[in-house]
Structure formats: C-alpha cells, structure tokens
Design a protein around this motif. Structure first.
Motif, PDB file in Angstrom:
ATOM      1  N   GLN A 179       0.923  -1.209  -0.081  1.00 57.55           N
ATOM      2  CA  GLN A 179       0.151  -0.053  -0.056  1.00 57.55           C
ATOM      3  C   GLN A 179       0.773   1.228   0.130  1.00 57.55           C
ATOM      4  O   GLN A 179       0.609   2.312  -0.722  1.00 57.55           O
ATOM      5  CB  GLN A 179      -0.899   0.106   1.163  1.00 57.55           C
ATOM      6  CG  GLN A 179      -2.302  -0.739   1.135  1.00 57.55           C
ATOM      7  CD  GLN A 179      -3.020  -0.395   2.355  1.00 57.55           C
ATOM      8  OE1 GLN A 179      -2.750  -1.138   3.472  1.00 57.55           O
ATOM      9  NE2 GLN A 179      -4.268  -0.025   1.869  1.00 57.55           N
ATOM     10  N   GLU A 230       3.952   1.545  -1.181  1.00 54.12           N
ATOM     11  CA  GLU A 230       4.703   1.530  -2.393  1.00 54.12           C
ATOM     12  C   GLU A 230       3.894   2.260  -3.531  1.00 54.12           C
ATOM     13  O   GLU A 230       4.228   2.900  -4.403  1.00 54.12           O
ATOM     14  CB  GLU A 230       5.422   0.497  -2.698  1.00 54.12           C
ATOM     15  CG  GLU A 230       6.491   0.037  -1.946  1.00 54.12           C
ATOM     16  CD  GLU A 230       7.042  -1.486  -2.275  1.00 54.12           C
ATOM     17  OE1 GLU A 230       6.325  -2.217  -2.888  1.00 54.12           O
ATOM     18  OE2 GLU A 230       8.142  -1.734  -2.090  1.00 54.12           O
ATOM     19  N   ARG A 231       2.597   1.679  -3.358  1.00 55.73           N
ATOM     20  CA  ARG A 231       1.645   2.534  -4.520  1.00 55.73           C
ATOM     21  C   ARG A 231       1.382   3.691  -4.228  1.00 55.73           C
ATOM     22  O   ARG A 231       1.121   4.540  -5.457  1.00 55.73           O
ATOM     23  CB  ARG A 231       0.135   1.613  -4.400  1.00 55.73           C
ATOM     24  CG  ARG A 231       0.252   0.000  -5.052  1.00 55.73           C
ATOM     25  CD  ARG A 231      -1.039  -0.122  -5.199  1.00 55.73           C
ATOM     26  NE  ARG A 231      -1.903  -0.274  -3.932  1.00 55.73           N
ATOM     27  CZ  ARG A 231      -1.935  -1.340  -3.005  1.00 55.73           C
ATOM     28  NH1 ARG A 231      -1.162  -2.349  -3.185  1.00 55.73           N
ATOM     29  NH2 ARG A 231      -2.808  -1.154  -1.992  1.00 55.73           N
ATOM     30  N   GLY A 232       1.342   4.314  -3.192  1.00 56.34           N
ATOM     31  CA  GLY A 232       1.258   5.787  -2.828  1.00 56.34           C
ATOM     32  C   GLY A 232      -0.147   6.499  -2.936  1.00 56.34           C
ATOM     33  O   GLY A 232      -0.194   7.620  -3.296  1.00 56.34           O
ATOM     34  N   ASP A 233      -1.146   5.636  -3.127  1.00 63.24           N
ATOM     35  CA  ASP A 233      -2.500   5.942  -3.340  1.00 63.24           C
ATOM     36  C   ASP A 233      -3.153   6.284  -1.896  1.00 63.24           C
ATOM     37  O   ASP A 233      -4.423   5.903  -1.847  1.00 63.24           O
ATOM     38  CB  ASP A 233      -3.095   4.910  -4.293  1.00 63.24           C
ATOM     39  CG  ASP A 233      -3.285   3.633  -3.596  1.00 63.24           C
ATOM     40  OD1 ASP A 233      -2.554   3.072  -2.709  1.00 63.24           O
ATOM     41  OD2 ASP A 233      -4.081   2.691  -4.222  1.00 63.24           O
ATOM     42  N   VAL A 234      -2.512   6.207  -0.675  1.00 63.45           N
ATOM     43  CA  VAL A 234      -3.074   6.382   0.245  1.00 63.45           C
ATOM     44  C   VAL A 234      -2.879   7.878   1.046  1.00 63.45           C
ATOM     45  O   VAL A 234      -1.714   8.377   0.886  1.00 63.45           O
ATOM     46  CB  VAL A 234      -2.352   5.448   1.501  1.00 63.45           C
ATOM     47  CG1 VAL A 234      -2.941   5.579   2.856  1.00 63.45           C
ATOM     48  CG2 VAL A 234      -2.347   3.927   1.036  1.00 63.45           C
ATOM     49  N   PRO A 235      -3.827   8.385   1.492  1.00 61.11           N
ATOM     50  CA  PRO A 235      -3.714   9.833   2.152  1.00 61.11           C
ATOM     51  C   PRO A 235      -2.895  10.003   3.176  1.00 61.11           C
ATOM     52  O   PRO A 235      -2.130   8.928   3.774  1.00 61.11           O
ATOM     53  CB  PRO A 235      -5.153  10.103   2.771  1.00 61.11           C
ATOM     54  CG  PRO A 235      -6.148   9.238   2.283  1.00 61.11           C
ATOM     55  CD  PRO A 235      -5.292   8.069   1.637  1.00 61.11           C
ATOM     56  N   ASP A 242      -3.200   8.169   6.632  1.00 58.02           N
ATOM     57  CA  ASP A 242      -3.227   6.853   6.522  1.00 58.02           C
ATOM     58  C   ASP A 242      -1.920   6.234   6.435  1.00 58.02           C
ATOM     59  O   ASP A 242      -1.623   5.399   6.841  1.00 58.02           O
ATOM     60  CB  ASP A 242      -4.353   6.568   5.366  1.00 58.02           C
ATOM     61  CG  ASP A 242      -5.652   6.714   5.720  1.00 58.02           C
ATOM     62  OD1 ASP A 242      -6.148   7.058   6.980  1.00 58.02           O
ATOM     63  OD2 ASP A 242      -6.539   6.859   4.985  1.00 58.02           O
ATOM     64  N   SER A 243      -1.262   7.043   5.470  1.00 61.19           N
ATOM     65  CA  SER A 243       0.136   6.559   5.288  1.00 61.19           C
ATOM     66  C   SER A 243       1.079   6.409   6.526  1.00 61.19           C
ATOM     67  O   SER A 243       1.895   5.633   6.748  1.00 61.19           O
ATOM     68  CB  SER A 243       1.092   7.400   4.230  1.00 61.19           C
ATOM     69  OG  SER A 243       0.530   7.202   3.236  1.00 61.19           O
TER      70      SER A 243
END
Length: 80
Positions: A24, A26-31, A34-35
């Motif tokens: 998750q 690595e994808r970088g699509d988390v706010p 949340d990161s």
C-alpha cells in the motif's frame, strides 16, 4: 488488515500483513494521515517478525547434539 493485535500474531501472519502494508505504501495511493498510520503499523509488524525469528533462533540454539550429530536433549531457554 486484520483485527488481531500485532503482539498476538504468528510470524507468518505478521509477515503477510507487513507485505500488504508495504504494498500500500509503495503504491502511494493512500492519504498522508493513513500513510503515517500504515508506516507505524509496518514498524510494529517488522519488530514482531524480528522477535519471532529471534525466539526461533534461540530454540534451535538450545538443542544440543551428541557425537553422532543426533539431538541429545534440549536446554530450556528462559522465557520460552
């Protein structure tokens, strides 16, 4: 994400969860917020994996071998 507390996870459970967290991040699509939470969980999971590996190494080291290379017995490892 599992509801099981990190400190109760087996090595395999912690490793699988850690791989999911890393994916998750690595994808970088988390706010951002949340990161940060994921990073903290990942750090706890990494620590759990290290602890479980150390416990396993101590158990293996406690096994003594006789002259033929056969297990002679075990020496208790404190705390295990």
């Amino acid at each position: 994400m599992t509801d099981l507390p990190v400190e109760e996870m087996s090595f395999e459970q912690a490793m699988a969860e850690l791989e999911r967290v890393v994916g998750q991040l690595e994808r970088g699509d988390v706010p951002l917020e949340d990161s940060i939470a994921l990073y903290e969980r990942g750090a706890a999971l990494k620590k759990r994996c290290e602890t479980k590996l150390k416990e396993a190494e101590e158990k293996v080291a406690a096994i003594t071998l006789d002259g033929n290379g056969q297990p002679k017995g075990t020496t208790p490892v404190e705390g295990l």
